[in-house]
Design a protein around this motif. Sequence first.
Motif, PDB file in Angstrom:
ATOM      1  N   ALA A  87       0.834  -1.200   0.000  1.00 43.64           N
ATOM      2  CA  ALA A  87       0.000   0.000   0.000  1.00 43.64           C
ATOM      3  C   ALA A  87       0.871   1.254   0.000  1.00 43.64           C
ATOM      4  CB  ALA A  87      -0.929  -0.012   1.211  1.00 43.64           C
ATOM      5  N   LEU A  88       1.958   1.242   0.773  1.00 40.81           N
ATOM      6  CA  LEU A  88       2.859   2.394   0.778  1.00 40.81           C
ATOM      7  C   LEU A  88       3.535   2.564  -0.582  1.00 40.81           C
ATOM      8  CD1 LEU A  88       4.499   1.953   4.305  1.00 40.81           C
ATOM      9  CD2 LEU A  88       2.771   3.628   3.638  1.00 40.81           C
ATOM     10  N   GLU A  89       3.826   1.456  -1.247  1.00 38.27           N
ATOM     11  CA  GLU A  89       4.409   1.544  -2.578  1.00 38.27           C
ATOM     12  C   GLU A  89       3.442   2.201  -3.553  1.00 38.27           C
ATOM     13  OE1 GLU A  89       6.643  -1.462  -5.728  1.00 38.27           O
ATOM     14  OE2 GLU A  89       4.961  -2.192  -4.530  1.00 38.27           O
ATOM     15  N   ASP A  90       2.141   1.898  -3.453  1.00 37.98           N
ATOM     16  CA  ASP A  90       1.142   2.527  -4.322  1.00 37.98           C
ATOM     17  C   ASP A  90       1.018   4.014  -4.044  1.00 37.98           C
ATOM     18  OD1 ASP A  90       0.625   0.145  -5.559  1.00 37.98           O
ATOM     19  OD2 ASP A  90      -1.172  -0.322  -4.397  1.00 37.98           O
ATOM     20  N   VAL A  91       1.317   4.415  -2.815  1.00 33.14           N
ATOM     21  CA  VAL A  91       1.293   5.848  -2.499  1.00 33.14           C
ATOM     22  C   VAL A  91       2.378   6.578  -3.271  1.00 33.14           C
ATOM     23  CG1 VAL A  91       1.666   7.537  -0.662  1.00 33.14           C
ATOM     24  CG2 VAL A  91       0.251   5.526  -0.232  1.00 33.14           C
ATOM     25  N   LEU A  92       3.561   5.972  -3.338  1.00 31.86           N
ATOM     26  CA  LEU A  92       4.696   6.625  -3.987  1.00 31.86           C
ATOM     27  C   LEU A  92       4.609   6.565  -5.506  1.00 31.86           C
ATOM     28  CD1 LEU A  92       7.589   5.357  -1.688  1.00 31.86           C
ATOM     29  CD2 LEU A  92       6.602   7.643  -1.736  1.00 31.86           C
ATOM     30  N   HIS A  93       4.102   5.451  -6.032  1.00 32.82           N
ATOM     31  CA  HIS A  93       4.030   5.275  -7.476  1.00 32.82           C
ATOM     32  C   HIS A  93       2.645   5.707  -7.945  1.00 32.82           C
ATOM     33  CE1 HIS A  93       7.163   1.961  -6.577  1.00 32.82           C
ATOM     34  NE2 HIS A  93       7.737   3.152  -6.688  1.00 32.82           N
ATOM     35  N   THR A  94       2.543   6.978  -8.256  1.00 36.37           N
ATOM     36  CA  THR A  94       1.242   7.564  -8.566  1.00 36.37           C
ATOM     37  C   THR A  94       0.766   7.112  -9.933  1.00 36.37           C
ATOM     38  OG1 THR A  94       2.298   9.517  -9.481  1.00 36.37           O
ATOM     39  CG2 THR A  94       1.752   9.564  -7.150  1.00 36.37           C
ATOM     40  N   GLY A  95      -0.466   7.476 -10.257  1.00 37.00           N
ATOM     41  CA  GLY A  95      -1.079   7.007 -11.481  1.00 37.00           C
ATOM     42  C   GLY A  95      -1.834   5.715 -11.278  1.00 37.00           C
ATOM     43  N   GLN A  96      -2.050   5.349 -10.003  1.00 29.89           N
ATOM     44  CA  GLN A  96      -2.811   4.145  -9.704  1.00 29.89           C
ATOM     45  C   GLN A  96      -4.271   4.318 -10.119  1.00 29.89           C
ATOM     46  OE1 GLN A  96      -1.411   1.347  -8.335  1.00 29.89           O
ATOM     47  NE2 GLN A  96       0.585   2.379  -8.353  1.00 29.89           N
ATOM     48  N   ARG A  97      -4.883   3.224 -10.456  1.00 31.61           N
ATOM     49  CA  ARG A  97      -6.319   3.248 -10.738  1.00 31.61           C
ATOM     50  C   ARG A  97      -7.061   3.434  -9.420  1.00 31.61           C
ATOM     51  NH1 ARG A  97     -10.839  -0.216 -11.678  1.00 31.61           N
ATOM     52  NH2 ARG A  97     -11.877   0.254 -13.666  1.00 31.61           N
ATOM     53  N   PRO A  98      -8.066   4.328  -9.369  1.00 30.81           N
ATOM     54  CA  PRO A  98      -8.836   4.472  -8.127  1.00 30.81           C
ATOM     55  C   PRO A  98      -9.357   3.121  -7.643  1.00 30.81           C
ATOM     56  CG  PRO A  98      -9.381   6.245  -9.617  1.00 30.81           C
ATOM     57  CD  PRO A  98      -8.482   5.322 -10.388  1.00 30.81           C
ATOM     58  N   LYS A  99      -9.177   2.857  -6.362  1.00 29.73           N
ATOM     59  CA  LYS A  99      -9.524   1.544  -5.823  1.00 29.73           C
ATOM     60  C   LYS A  99      -9.709   1.636  -4.322  1.00 29.73           C
ATOM     61  CE  LYS A  99      -4.626   0.394  -5.324  1.00 29.73           C
ATOM     62  NZ  LYS A  99      -3.550  -0.581  -5.657  1.00 29.73           N
ATOM     63  N   VAL A 100     -10.279   0.582  -3.751  1.00 32.73           N
ATOM     64  CA  VAL A 100     -10.385   0.425  -2.298  1.00 32.73           C
ATOM     65  C   VAL A 100      -9.954  -0.997  -1.973  1.00 32.73           C
ATOM     66  CG1 VAL A 100     -12.858  -0.104  -2.531  1.00 32.73           C
ATOM     67  CG2 VAL A 100     -11.909   0.497  -0.285  1.00 32.73           C
ATOM     68  N   GLU A 101      -9.010  -1.129  -1.022  1.00 30.69           N
ATOM     69  CA  GLU A 101      -8.482  -2.428  -0.641  1.00 30.69           C
ATOM     70  C   GLU A 101      -8.594  -2.597   0.868  1.00 30.69           C
ATOM     71  OE1 GLU A 101      -4.480  -2.458  -2.031  1.00 30.69           O
ATOM     72  OE2 GLU A 101      -5.013  -2.874  -4.122  1.00 30.69           O
ATOM     73  N   PRO A 102      -9.260  -3.629   1.325  1.00 31.49           N
ATOM     74  CA  PRO A 102      -9.344  -3.869   2.774  1.00 31.49           C
ATOM     75  C   PRO A 102      -8.110  -4.607   3.284  1.00 31.49           C
ATOM     76  CG  PRO A 102     -10.706  -5.454   1.586  1.00 31.49           C
ATOM     77  CD  PRO A 102     -10.106  -4.556   0.546  1.00 31.49           C
ATOM     78  N   TYR A 103      -7.596  -4.151   4.424  1.00 30.27           N
ATOM     79  CA  TYR A 103      -6.523  -4.851   5.131  1.00 30.27           C
ATOM     80  C   TYR A 103      -7.056  -5.278   6.502  1.00 30.27           C
ATOM     81  CZ  TYR A 103      -3.175  -3.559   1.494  1.00 30.27           C
ATOM     82  OH  TYR A 103      -2.517  -3.429   0.296  1.00 30.27           O
TER      83      TYR A 103
END
Length: 363
Positions: A87-103
């Motif tokens: 999840a922290l990696e997705d924060v840094l590597h922008t351009g992610q597709r909008p999403k919701v992930e439960p942890y």
Amino acid sequence: MFKTRHAVPGSAPGTLTLPAPASPAPKPKICLVEYDAGNLVEREIVNPAELIEQLNSSKVSWINIDGITDLECLEALGKHFNLHPLALEDVLHTGQRPKVEPYSDYLFIVAHMVYQDKKGRICGEQVSFFLGENYLITVQEEADYDVFNPVRERLRAGRGIIRTAQADYLAYALLDSIIDHYFPVLDEISNAIEDLEDELLERPDRSMVMKLHEHRRSLTQLRRYVWPLRDVVNGLLHDHTGLIKEPTKIFLRDCYDHTVQLMDFVESYKEITTGLMELYHSSVGLRTNEVMRVLTVITAIFIPLTFIAGVYGMNFAPDPPEHRGLPLNMPELYEPHGYIIVMVAMLLIAVAQLFFFRWKKWL
């Protein structure tokens, strides 16, 4: 308009790396807002270690980070709140597709915030949410601008139920602010498209094609963000982790309706730009046809005149060397007013053709 940062190809999953900036990147701005029904405390944090020490678990904590240039801060938050490295990696590597992930004990949400800068240009950036039971962490790409000021003002003034609700309602309010700010951006595009439509009907120009392509590109980018954003809100509506309370889901339904409305606007505006492109080509084709029609009429008028002038330009001799008449040569060459007669005949032919073309409605 929109920036995208990817991981280094072949790097291990969950590796936290920052992209090499073109210029020295400023330190991120960290703001901590803690509140309950009766109190609100707002602090600017300089040291990430200081942030962890000042957290109050008895209140709702909103940690907002403007900028993704400080790995130390993200790693400290990840360690304290047990945030997954992916999840922290997705924060840094922008351009992610909008999403919701439960942890296990939090939700990770990605959305894209769109706004207009001071020059009126459409800009966008990724916003990452970590929603826990009594905390919300938001990470933005840039520190210059965001769309969260209306929510901040409601928190400071204590308007509505935001101060009495939990962190899930704060996440909804921020997400709703992101979605609502798509509407003025689309309004600007709509107004620009209407102006282009009027210009295309009056005086089509090649520069308008470039503007239409720019609007289509912006609408395509907005569609990439709005379409999955609808799924994000729908996922929060059907959350089973217990982090989204039932009262908040009622508000999320309204948020979902807004995303559907945005999709309708984006699709309709894209269809309008397609229609305007066809209108431009039709207008250019009509203008070309009109020009070709006029040129054809002019050519048709001069064809018989050119024939007559060519015949009389053959330079036949009016008399042989023995001064005997040549009856099979042009008799007009012997006439003293032959030149005037031929010119008048050519004029009458041209006028007759003009009347004929007008009668046929070719002019």
